[in-house]
Design an enzyme around this catalytic site. Sequence first.
Site, short mmCIF file in Angstrom:
data_model
loop_
_atom_site.label_atom_id
_atom_site.label_comp_id
_atom_site.label_asym_id
_atom_site.label_seq_id
_atom_site.Cartn_x
_atom_site.Cartn_y
_atom_site.Cartn_z
N GLU A 105 0.83 -1.21 0.00
CA GLU A 105 0.00 0.00 0.00
C GLU A 105 0.86 1.26 0.00
O GLU A 105 0.55 2.24 -0.68
CB GLU A 105 -0.96 -0.04 1.20
CG GLU A 105 -2.03 -1.11 1.01
CD GLU A 105 -2.89 -1.32 2.25
OE1 GLU A 105 -2.32 -1.59 3.33
OE2 GLU A 105 -4.12 -1.21 2.13
N GLU A 125 -3.51 -9.66 3.92
CA GLU A 125 -4.30 -9.34 5.12
C GLU A 125 -5.35 -10.41 5.41
O GLU A 125 -5.68 -10.67 6.56
CB GLU A 125 -5.00 -7.97 4.96
CG GLU A 125 -4.08 -6.78 5.13
CD GLU A 125 -3.31 -6.37 3.88
OE1 GLU A 125 -3.26 -7.16 2.92
OE2 GLU A 125 -2.75 -5.26 3.88
C1 3H9 Z 1 -1.42 -4.88 7.14
O1 3H9 Z 1 -0.47 -4.51 6.51
C2 3H9 Z 1 -2.64 -4.05 7.35
C3 3H9 Z 1 -2.72 -2.86 6.44
O2 3H9 Z 1 -3.33 -3.21 5.22
C4 3H9 Z 1 -3.58 -1.79 7.01
C5 3H9 Z 1 -3.24 -1.23 8.33
C6 3H9 Z 1 -4.13 -0.09 8.73
N1 3H9 Z 1 4.19 -7.35 12.03
O3 3H9 Z 1 7.79 -14.88 9.14
P1 3H9 Z 1 9.16 -14.68 9.66
C7 3H9 Z 1 7.85 -10.91 12.55
S1 3H9 Z 1 -1.46 -6.37 7.90
C8 3H9 Z 1 4.89 -7.71 13.12
O4 3H9 Z 1 9.72 -15.69 10.59
P2 3H9 Z 1 10.17 -15.04 7.00
C9 3H9 Z 1 7.60 -12.38 12.82
O5 3H9 Z 1 6.65 -12.56 13.85
C10 3H9 Z 1 0.13 -7.06 7.60
N2 3H9 Z 1 5.81 -8.69 13.12
O6 3H9 Z 1 10.20 -14.44 8.46
C11 3H9 Z 1 8.97 -12.87 13.18
O7 3H9 Z 1 9.21 -12.46 14.50
P3 3H9 Z 1 10.11 -13.35 15.49
C12 3H9 Z 1 0.25 -7.61 6.24
C13 3H9 Z 1 6.03 -9.32 11.97
O8 3H9 Z 1 11.38 -14.55 6.34
C14 3H9 Z 1 9.89 -12.02 12.27
O9 3H9 Z 1 9.11 -10.88 11.91
N3 3H9 Z 1 1.51 -8.31 6.11
C15 3H9 Z 1 5.33 -9.01 10.81
O10 3H9 Z 1 9.89 -16.49 7.03
C16 3H9 Z 1 10.32 -12.75 11.03
O11 3H9 Z 1 9.18 -13.25 10.35
C17 3H9 Z 1 1.62 -9.60 6.44
O12 3H9 Z 1 0.68 -10.24 6.84
C18 3H9 Z 1 4.37 -7.96 10.86
N4 3H9 Z 1 3.68 -7.60 9.78
O13 3H9 Z 1 8.91 -14.37 6.31
C19 3H9 Z 1 2.98 -10.19 6.29
N5 3H9 Z 1 5.76 -9.82 9.80
O14 3H9 Z 1 11.48 -13.34 14.87
C20 3H9 Z 1 3.31 -11.07 7.45
C21 3H9 Z 1 6.70 -10.60 10.33
O15 3H9 Z 1 10.00 -12.66 16.79
N6 3H9 Z 1 4.66 -11.58 7.41
N7 3H9 Z 1 6.87 -10.31 11.64
O16 3H9 Z 1 9.47 -14.71 15.47
C22 3H9 Z 1 5.05 -12.58 6.62
O17 3H9 Z 1 4.29 -13.10 5.83
C23 3H9 Z 1 6.46 -13.07 6.76
O18 3H9 Z 1 6.93 -12.64 8.00
C24 3H9 Z 1 7.43 -12.58 5.66
C25 3H9 Z 1 8.87 -13.01 6.06
C26 3H9 Z 1 7.04 -13.22 4.34
C27 3H9 Z 1 7.40 -11.09 5.55
#
Ligand code: 3H9
Length: 704
Positions: A105, A125
């Site tokens: 976004e 999301e």
């Molecule tokens: C959003 O954006 C809403 C908006 O539209 C509107 C708002 C108003 N937040 O997965 P990993 C942490 S909703 C906080 O092991 P990878 C994760 O917990 C969001 N923490 O790495 C982990 O922590 P820890 C939309 C986050 O390389 C560490 O980062 N986005 C977030 O296997 C490493 O993550 C998503 O839903 C976050 N957003 O994969 C994306 N993301 O080390 C969600 C990660 O303490 N994330 N962490 O265990 C993912 O899909 C994967 O993390 C990603 C990396 C593919 C990015």
Amino acid sequence: MSDQVTLTRDGEIAVVTVENPPVNALGAAVRQGLYKAMEEIDADDAIKAAIIIGSGRTFPAGADIREFGQPPQPPGLSEVCTRIEDATKPVVAAIHGTALGGGLEISLGCHYRIADPKGRVGLPEVLIGVLPGAGGTIRLPRVAGIAAALDIMISGRQVGAKEALSLGILDRLADGDLLDSAKSYARELVAEGAGPRKTSERSEGLGTDAENAAALEAARNGIVKKAKGLYAPARMVDSMEYSLTHSLQDASNYERDCFMECLKTPQQKGLVHAFFAERASAKVPENGRADPRPLSKIGVIGGGTMGAGITVAALNAGLEVTMVERDKGSIDRGRNNVEKVYARDVEKGRKTEEQKAAIMARYTPSTSYDDLGDADLIIEAVFENMDVKKEVFAILDKVAKPGAVLASNTSYLNIDEIASATSRPEDVIGLHFFSPANIMRLLEIVIPSNATDDAIATGFDLAKKMKKVPVRAGLCDGFIGNRILGKYATAAAYMVEDGASPYAVDEALVNFGYPMGIHAMGDLAGLDIGWSNRKNKAATRSNDARYNGTIADRLCENGWFGQKTGKGWYVYKEGDRRGTPNPDAEKIIDEARRDLGIAPREFTEDEIIRRYLAAMINEGAKVLEEGIALKPSDIDVTFLFGYGFPRYRGGPMKYADMYGLENVLNDLREFEKEDPKFWKPAQLIIDMVEKGESFDDLNKRAAS
Ligand code: 3H9
């Protein structure tokens, strides 16, 4: 700016860098930093264009999910995106890694987008129970079209850079270094006099009004199939539809309202819990205390469905695998089982013949245990029988190199006893895969009494290499998953004996969110498995416990094992995997009830679910009490990834928190009146209700 956002200058180009490891999540400080950077860029006449880029491994991967439900801190993400879009100079998003959710976004708020060819974008999301809340439903369709935008949002899939370019989401791919390419792009834009280009005002992705309406309608109709039971997808369609006929401001407000509605749903809480639970399960004490042993060659004993599945999972992880079977016929079948998985990949266009050959070159079939001498880890996947397994481990003890980890794939047996067949019980662990092992992501890592930390850490390392979700389980009959399954399967069996139809039980479970009910599942797995289990345990079964197998035994005595025999709880037409109720099973149920002297009674759907879940949660609590699972979220992960528990409900222990632990206890007390032994509430639940605690409190304690 802020600690997490820096602004540097390269001549007339400003470079705004987000630095919030590990994934540059868009928390309050990042949002403030981006907002301020835009103010400064607009105010500085020397700056002619700007670039937004992420440091480290990725462009921002989304809003900071940990902030959900906390008091909002300005500026909101939507405001930041619009502030970027309102900038008076062209702003280029330079994308690498994963620009997801709020990250995409932000980039859509930018006027131009360039990406590393390996970069990916997406709006996932939906996977955490919300819709894009910072303009995603408004801006994405304007460049990619309604159908593509909804497909991306409803599936939550990540789109590769090339596809994103072809969909109009990206303007170009970087050639070489991303920042250098982005700077060249920005300079070109300045030279051409190309000013800001607001995505919210573009329309080339959109069709005619009729085409747009048809795309929205098609997506609405597809939700039932593609996102069954989920709340957010319908709101995505609503928000996108609204944006077509309203100003950016009104559309943003409407999108925010939809987002806030989603935030209030139990689904959102369940899904966010699942997200963090999945990542917490690999955090075990042993991993902190020891490094894994080197792991590049593995041995697999057994070439049946399980052995072949494990072999494929290991080959896919880039490991070398030697598979051992007892004779030529068996190893030929084993090899065939492995080969057919890749042949199917080739047939479906997922792999080329060359890729298949390269993978198969790392696979060695053998009929000699001596070929396992250089394996770093050996997984036994033979017949589920203690004597057979001990025999295998005694041989492994002789042939395996010192320091090799020896693992059993047993689903029930005592691994201490298996390890006793070796002179090195410290190297023995349990690795309980779920069938089909190359597909199912759950891996229970079972910790016998003598296993060393580095042997255990090696099990977790294998899970990581195989991209599995590991769960640490202590030693007991059935470990975490099958032990708890035993309890709720028994609760279901009692309900059927007492008057519930197995089809009504299955329907209640499907309505709860399971892909299929427990009886359909039994038919799929084979009813003979449970039958043989019950026969094995007959001698040690306690006399005062109500027997749970009367009806299922009778089905099996007729040779009705489920899908593989065409008949079980359901009847299956040749080649059809969806069954219809088996009238003969219904007769058997009636007879069994008569023989047991049971006057059948009605069960409402609500009662079916209350009993099923109470049995599950109660045993889960006992598993925690005994330290078999280290934290409630590990039980959730087990059931989400291995047993079809609906992800949007977060897992059984999260469900218990949301249903209310006191309500669970009340249910147990109610059921306890009829069978005090089976329904005895776990002391942990009684104590927690008294203290007003939740399973989430225990998760937090485990994390601290
Ligand atoms: C959003 O954006 C809403 C908006 O539209 C509107 C708002 C108003 N937040 O997965 P990993 C942490 S909703 C906080 O092991 P990878 C994760 O917990 C969001 N923490 O790495 C982990 O922590 P820890 C939309 C986050 O390389 C560490 O980062 N986005 C977030 O296997 C490493 O993550 C998503 O839903 C976050 N957003 O994969 C994306 N993301 O080390 C969600 C990660 O303490 N994330 N962490 O265990 C993912 O899909 C994967 O993390 C990603 C990396 C593919 C990015």
